[in-house]
Design a protein around this motif. Sequence first.
Motif, PDB file in Angstrom:
ATOM      1  N   VAL A 345     -11.255   5.102   4.286  1.00 19.63           N
ATOM      2  CA  VAL A 345     -10.707   5.727   3.080  1.00 19.63           C
ATOM      3  C   VAL A 345      -9.325   5.139   2.810  1.00 19.63           C
ATOM      4  O   VAL A 345      -8.781   4.393   3.624  1.00 19.63           O
ATOM      5  N   GLN A 346      -8.761   5.486   1.673  1.00 13.89           N
ATOM      6  CA  GLN A 346      -7.421   5.016   1.303  1.00 13.89           C
ATOM      7  C   GLN A 346      -6.487   6.231   1.220  1.00 13.89           C
ATOM      8  O   GLN A 346      -6.846   7.250   0.610  1.00 13.89           O
ATOM      9  N   VAL A 347      -5.316   6.102   1.850  1.00 11.20           N
ATOM     10  CA  VAL A 347      -4.317   7.165   1.813  1.00 11.20           C
ATOM     11  C   VAL A 347      -3.131   6.697   0.982  1.00 11.20           C
ATOM     12  O   VAL A 347      -2.611   5.591   1.193  1.00 11.20           O
ATOM     13  N   GLN A 348      -2.714   7.540   0.050  1.00 16.10           N
ATOM     14  CA  GLN A 348      -1.585   7.196  -0.813  1.00 16.10           C
ATOM     15  C   GLN A 348      -0.290   7.531  -0.090  1.00 16.10           C
ATOM     16  O   GLN A 348       0.050   8.701   0.105  1.00 16.10           O
ATOM     17  N   ILE A 349       0.439   6.514   0.362  1.00 13.05           N
ATOM     18  CA  ILE A 349       1.732   6.679   1.023  1.00 13.05           C
ATOM     19  C   ILE A 349       2.780   6.011   0.153  1.00 13.05           C
ATOM     20  O   ILE A 349       2.798   4.789   0.009  1.00 13.05           O
ATOM     21  N   ARG A 350       3.616   6.837  -0.445  1.00  9.68           N
ATOM     22  CA  ARG A 350       4.572   6.387  -1.451  1.00  9.68           C
ATOM     23  C   ARG A 350       3.807   5.670  -2.568  1.00  9.68           C
ATOM     24  O   ARG A 350       2.955   6.265  -3.205  1.00  9.68           O
TER      25      ARG A 350
END
Length: 372
Positions: A345-350
């Motif tokens: 999955v993709q995690v939105q970090i900043r």
Amino acid sequence: MTELQQTPLNATHRSLNARMVDFGGWDMPVNYGSQIDEHRAVRTDAGMFDVSHMRVVDFTGDRARAFFEYALANNVGKLQTPGRALYSCMLNSNGGVIDDLIVYRFADDNFRTVVNAGTAEKDIAWFGQLNAEGGFGLTITPRRDLAIVAVQGPNARDKVWQVAPSTRSATELLKPFNAAKIENTPFGELMVARTGYTGEDGFEIVIPATEVCAFWDALQRQGVRPAGLGARDTLRLEAGMNLYGQDMDEDVSPLDAGLAWTVDLNSPRDFVGREKLEADGMQQAFVGLILHKDNGKAAGVLRAHQKVVTPQGEGEITSGTFSPTMQESIAFARVPVGVKPGDIVQVQIRDKALPASVVKLPFVRNGKVLAG
């Protein structure tokens, strides 16, 4: 400004130069110098936590068992022997989690719970309401005269026995999620439970508040390292253990918080929230995440409320940290049903979308890395 509540060990923490913080209205130690060293002490030897901000509540009366059969999502019918303990959620009528707690049965007319500090007054009011509405006739006694020390780690039990030798015969054969009350100890009557919040072996010990400072000092002389809220959080997250207020609350079903194993829908008994749980089922999956590294280095740190993007839709991290044991950034996330271990999955970090692997919880138990 409201004055912070203090545990009986407050002066002891300050004498050890602990960094103190406001934790839900309590003045509590976050660390005593090195959170990482405290975490590692628990994983490799023994550490101790002041958890006296949590509330012990005693229940007596002929219908105590019937009360808990109705009040809790897990089934106290499983508690057949004195001292047997059960982890459960206490739900509202909408199936949301009022609190997660441990209940101990000492006899059919004598139960004890340990509830979270931030929800204690709410919980006690709810207990009273259910008791009155159901006509259970119980005497409910919040115990402000008791303190709690958690001693955790592979050597924790041995070090407790060194400090209080009279507890050994009653607890040496104690299985996990069982407790014993021991009267004749140097520290008065103790309740010693083989439970914890770290993923390691050990005891949680309920002790008279007047004796807890001497007990703490004796443990420290045996090499048990004081540990604060910081290590407690990284340890419980590695161990796949939920934190109330982050991973579940009154608006979250236990089925959506990875706690379906604590809900007994097989027995015919009625319990608060059952109808809603059966009607709605599981709406979201609760999974572990490990952030991918960039050229062998951590690309960031997973934190609560970061958005998770999956092929099935969006989710959200509920708890995240950098794991001292794994040297990886790890998290719990609530994601769409259908996301499963092995997925990316993709995690939105900043302003970046960073890849993470979905894994089965827990990450670490008994010093061993299980995920990744």
